[in-house]
Motif scaffolding. Structure first.
Motif, short mmCIF file in Angstrom:
data_model
loop_
_atom_site.label_atom_id
_atom_site.label_comp_id
_atom_site.label_asym_id
_atom_site.label_seq_id
_atom_site.Cartn_x
_atom_site.Cartn_y
_atom_site.Cartn_z
N TRP A 1 71.34 -61.54 -21.14
CA TRP A 1 71.48 -60.94 -19.64
C TRP A 1 71.36 -61.85 -18.45
O TRP A 1 71.91 -61.77 -17.55
CB TRP A 1 70.14 -60.00 -19.55
CG TRP A 1 69.91 -59.31 -18.38
CD1 TRP A 1 70.34 -58.06 -17.71
CD2 TRP A 1 69.20 -59.89 -17.00
NE1 TRP A 1 69.97 -57.98 -16.56
CE2 TRP A 1 69.32 -58.92 -16.11
CE3 TRP A 1 68.46 -60.90 -16.68
CZ2 TRP A 1 68.53 -59.02 -14.88
CZ3 TRP A 1 67.88 -61.12 -15.48
CH2 TRP A 1 68.18 -60.39 -14.70
N ASP B 1 65.33 -56.59 -25.51
CA ASP B 1 65.87 -55.66 -24.43
C ASP B 1 65.07 -54.58 -23.58
O ASP B 1 65.63 -54.13 -22.51
CB ASP B 1 67.40 -55.11 -24.69
CG ASP B 1 67.04 -54.06 -25.71
OD1 ASP B 1 65.99 -53.79 -26.20
OD2 ASP B 1 68.00 -53.33 -26.22
N PRO C 1 68.22 -60.79 -26.50
CA PRO C 1 68.96 -60.14 -25.29
C PRO C 1 68.76 -60.53 -23.95
O PRO C 1 69.55 -60.29 -22.92
CB PRO C 1 68.33 -58.70 -25.72
CG PRO C 1 67.99 -58.62 -26.97
CD PRO C 1 67.58 -60.17 -27.44
N ILE D 1 64.79 -55.42 -19.88
CA ILE D 1 66.01 -55.52 -18.89
C ILE D 1 65.83 -54.56 -17.79
O ILE D 1 66.17 -54.71 -16.69
CB ILE D 1 67.25 -55.48 -19.77
CG1 ILE D 1 67.33 -56.62 -20.82
CG2 ILE D 1 68.62 -55.15 -18.96
CD1 ILE D 1 68.49 -56.72 -21.70
#
Length: 195
Positions: free
Chosen positions: A52, A10, A48, A13
């Motif tokens: 997403w 993550d 992750p 992100i």
């Protein structure tokens, strides 16, 4: 600029969100690890980045073996201007040399300091008051390519791994966008200093 992202964690992100919301760039897809069984129930778990991308309806390439010729051909056919790597595996030259602008990596240190794995943990363990983030162009040597941009980030007495991770990740989103613009405008890259 047309971009393909490579990553699992993550940490990338914020950069993905910045790219997605910018009018000058388009995200062609993400490359991430295949789903794995985990936990007591042995259920399939996604990275992750895959989660997403699913939420945002972004094209997903899931692979374990980067030597997969089908993947390499598929990436070449996408005709991306730039590949962006954040918290992923070491790429082969057959992959990182595909895009016109090359492949850029976001690293959680002020290179050449803390090259390699665990740069956040190493800065904390060394009692540093500052660390930072760097974008650089990937070449054959690990974390030694030419630097696009760097940003210093202070480490407060209250920071731990989790808080510093979030601080660096969020700052990374902005640095990635600025770095993409620098590449687009052919601004000079810097050699890393000797460590």
């Amino acid at each position: 600029m047309k971009i393909i992202f490579f990553g699992n964690a993550d940490f990338g992100i914020p950069a993905l969100n910045k790219i997605l919301s910018s009018k000058e760039n388009s995200l062609l897809g993400v490359v991430t690890n295949t789903d794995r069984k985990s936990g007591r129930g042995n259920l399939l778990s996604s990275t992750p980045i895959k989660k997403w991308a699913d939420e945002k309806n972004i094209n997903i390439f899931q692979v374990e073996n980067l030597k997969n010729l089908k993947l390499i051909n598929c990436l070449a056919q996408e005709k991306a201007d730039l590949f962006l790597v954040i918290a992923y595996k070491i790429l082969l030259p057959e992959i990182f040399n595909i895009p016109h602008y090359g492949t850029m990596n976001l690293h959680a240190s002020l290179l050449p300091k803390y090259r390699g794995a665990a740069p956040i943990q190493r800065a904390i363990l060394d009692g540093k008051k500052n660390t930072g983030i760097s974008t650089f162009i990937i070449d054959e040597k690990i974390d030694r390519g030419k630097v696009v941009l760097q940003e210093k980030i202070s480490i407060s007495d209250k920071d731990n791994y989790s808080s510093l991770y979030v601080k660096l990740s969020n700052a990374g989103g902005d640095l990635v966008l600025r770095s993409i613009n620098n590449l687009k405008n052919n601004l000079p890259l810097k050699n890393q200093e000797k460590e």
